[in-house]
Design an enzyme around this catalytic site. Structure first.
Site, short mmCIF file in Angstrom:
data_model
loop_
_atom_site.label_atom_id
_atom_site.label_comp_id
_atom_site.label_asym_id
_atom_site.label_seq_id
_atom_site.Cartn_x
_atom_site.Cartn_y
_atom_site.Cartn_z
N GLU A 7 -7.43 8.76 -9.24
CA GLU A 7 -8.64 8.24 -9.25
C GLU A 7 -9.34 8.36 -8.13
OE1 GLU A 7 -6.67 4.34 -11.10
OE2 GLU A 7 -5.98 6.02 -9.81
N TYR A 296 1.22 -0.93 -3.41
CA TYR A 296 -0.24 -1.01 -4.29
C TYR A 296 -0.88 -2.48 -3.92
CZ TYR A 296 -3.06 -1.00 -8.18
OH TYR A 296 -4.45 -0.70 -9.03
#
Length: 696
Positions: A7, A296
């Site tokens: 992304e 994350y």
């Protein structure tokens, strides 16, 4: 060549660094397509055909898609490596669909930290796109689109509010109800007693615990004066108790607790914490190498991997000693937690905060230090305190003195708590003291504090509203809609926000119920693991919602426009405040029969105090159409001399430099405003100033 799609551009740079020349890593820059605004209700969903969605490529992503399509043709293989959550899975599916990649065989990489070992392991063990996760995200998007479009259009027509949403409106309700509680709070009088004793030439403050063997209630001056009389009598030590207190370290950070702690310690707003954490996750340059420093950041789990725990065990024992290691503890369950990821932790314990500090900005360092130390401490032994409680008594009063002594520092060897030790001298029972520095003070109970952004995140998590990926964005939506304002991270509802919440709560009580919203999140989770189907969840929601919406639309009142107290000079109707695309203005209430709009009176130009260098006429300060001041010649249009005014840089609290993390500021040039890094000249990053920026 193999094409890997992620992304984020920053993420692509770090992953590309690890994969080498055989791979080309490109970014989709988030979602490449979304639901269209066509079809019944503009939902982008065929409600007559099992809610089949109609997706279109976002206008600002067409060039990105063309580039990816071109690179695909030149590549031997396309690999998808988007984030390991629902949104990431949906982005991977959209990419596969648009690029015409086989869903059942296209490789999908899953990793929770951007390190060499993690990336290489993901490359060696790819999976395919998880369609259950995709369906879960798609269900959420469809339901949110239907709720958002229907309620937003209704609110705009009835009370001129900009939008409503499944999560944002419930969150707004919590803020508004709390504000009501604050406004309705009735302050009550109470009094407190201050007193001290002198021991070894040092004063020690005592705490009043009982009056005549009952809990102290000093509610007025009459009682306070009586207590003051009681203090004239000496007090003696009635008991000395020593107990052991074990203080365990806290669990590792998840998204919500990181945001809460960052606000409590440093005043970081949720958006800033998310931005800084994203930098740490995607990669920071350390000694010329790009390194992902933490795992994350969107997670509701406090688990740590067995591999990391084993590494941490060796690290703690080698650095502090075997008695300082205890291992993982039983974690608290978070309502609705997916628990699919690890907690937020450092990827490499050898990269201590001290080693990282020279390579990052101050705020990045502070956040990394928090994450590093909290993770390490979570695996360390408890702190042990000896708590000494000394009671002092006379005929009427019981007072208390407490002190702490550290028996074993445990995890606090990392220096978490600064003032944990409060040593007391030796006291003996029956020892007698005079009370000194005696005073009674009047106080009044105070209303509860307004919610901070961090507190709202905590409440959203506790009530199961939203998910870690949506906490910050929900708050940003409320701010953008001007339903709330944020003063140093404290949220205050506006009049429009309170009106919006009240109207929605009156006419759509189910949607504004936290339990309903939490149940929806639970159903989405069940779709993600194959326990429910997308279609049955949407159908169960849609029919009752539309039926109720139609009932409400016919009975909901329309908020009257606020009158100015003046009449229209054309038709005699009332002048009212209206809102248009350029903001608030005054117009006739008889529109469209009468289209009168009151024009603002223009200010006369101010004298600039100097002469025009071109023609010698006086220079004046004028305003352009945007309301910005500039210096121009009073002889305009014969002389068109202009110059800009020196303006202070406007710091933006919510916009950060993508290169160094410093705050961005609005700067001015001959061509107008632009965004520049506040760290100039060390960082020369600039961005264009867009029209929408002025509204935010």
């Amino acid at each position: 060549m193999k094409l890997v799609i992620v992304e984020s551009p920053a993420k692509s740079k770090t992953i590309g660094h690890y994969l080498g020349d055989e791979y080309l890593v490109e970014a989709s820059v988030g979602h490449i397509r979304d639901l269209a605004i066509s079809g019944k209700g503009g939902f982008g969903v065929d409600v007559e055909n099992e809610f089949k969605p109609n997706y279109v490529i976002d206008a600002d992503k067409k060039d990105v898609v063309k580039k990816l399509q071109s690179l695909k043709k030149k590549s031997d293989e396309v690999i998808l490596a988007t984030d390991p959550d629902r949104e990431g899975e949906a982005i991977a599916w959209h990419l596969a669909t648009v690029l015409k990649l086989p869903i059942e065989s296209t490789k999908r990489l899953e990793f929770h930290e951007i390190t060499k070992n993690s990336i290489e392991n993901a490359i060696s063990n790819p999976r395919t796109i998880d369609l259950d996760l995709v369906h879960s995200q798609e269900t959420r998007r469809i339901i949110d689109r239907i709720i958002g479009f229907k309620l937003s259009s209704l609110l705009k027509s009835k009370i001129r509010s900009q939008s409503a949403g499944r999560v944002q409106s419930v969150t707004l309700k919590m803020i508004c109800e709390h504000e009501k509680e604050i406004n309705e709070f009735k302050s009550e009088e109470y009094w407190t007693l201050d007193s001290s004793i002198l021991k070894n030439d040092k004063k020690y403050s005592l705490n009043l615990t009982k009056i005549d063997e009952k809990a102290p209630k000093i509610l007025n001056k009459e009682v306070a004066d009586k207590v003051l009389e009681f203090t004239k009598e000496k007090v003696e030590v009635s008991s000395i108790n020593k107990t052991e207190k074990i203080v365990n370290s806290k669990e590792p950070y998840r998204t919500s607790t990181l945001q809460q702690d960052a606000f409590a310690r440093y005043g970081f707003k949720t958006k800033e914490t998310t931005f800084l954490a994203q930098q740490l996750y995607e990669g920071v340059e350390i000694d010329g190498n790009l390194v992902g420093l933490i795992t994350y950041i969107r997670t509701d789990s406090t688990k740590l991997s067995d591999v990391f725990v084993a590494q941490a065990k060796d690290f703690i024992i080698n650095k502090y000693g075997e008695k300082y290691y205890i291992g993982t503890k039983n974690a608290k369950n978070v309502k609705g937690a997916q628990d699919a990821h690890e907690a937020i932790r450092p990827t490499n314990l050898e990269l201590t905060p001290q080693k990282v500090k020279p390579f990052v900005k101050d705020h990045v360092y502070k956040l990394y230090k928090m994450i590093y130390e909290r993770t390490l401490a979570s695996l360390m032994s408890a702190k042990v305190l000896e708590v000494t409680t000394i009671n002092f008594k006379n005929s009427h009063l019981t007072l208390e003195l407490k002190g702490n002594k550290v028996v074993f520092d445990g995890y606090n060897i990392i220096k978490f708590d600064d003032n944990e030790q409060n040593l007391l001298p030796e006291f003996n029972e029956k020892e007698v003291f005079d009370l000194i520095d005696v005073a009674v003070n009047q106080s009044f109970t105070k209303p509860p504090l307004r919610y901070s952004e961090a507190k709202i995140v905590k409440l959203m998590e506790e009530k199961g509203i939203g998910r870690p990926s949506t906490y910050s964005s929900t708050i940003q939506t409320l701010l953008a809609r001007k339903y709330v304002i944020s003063e140093k991270g404290v949220l205050i509802p506006t009049e429009q926000g309170i009106l919006t919440s009240n109207v929605l709560n009156k006419y759509f009580p189910d949607l504004m119920n936290t339990e309903y919203t939490a149940e929806m999140e639970t159903n989405l989770d069940k779709i993600s693991v194959g326990e429910l189907s997308e279609l049955e969840v949407i159908k169960e929601f849609y029919d009752p919602f539309i039926e109720h919406f139609e009932e409400v639309r016919n009975v909901m009142y329309k908020e009257p426009l606020k009158k100015t107290g003046e009449t229209c000079p054309i038709c005699g109707g009332d002048l009212v405040y209206k809102t248009g695309k350029h903001g608030e203005f005054i117009g006739c209430s008889n529109y469209p029969t009468c289209s009168y709009v009151q024009k603002e009176e223009k200010e006369a130009p101010k004298d600039a105090g100097r002469a025009c260098p071109n023609c010698g006429a006086p220079l004046v300060i004028r305003k352009n159409k945007k309301g910005q001041e500039f210096i121009g010649c009073s002889n305009y249009p014969k002389c068109r001399y202009v110059e800009s005014l020196e303006k202070e840089e406007e710091v933006c609290e919510d916009k950060f430099c993508p290169e160094c993390g410093a705050k961005m500021v609005v700067k001015h040039s001959r061509r107008g405003r632009f965004w520049g890094c506040s760290n100039y000249p060390k960082c020369t990053h600039v961005e264009p100033f867009k029209k929408n920026d002025a509204k935010n």
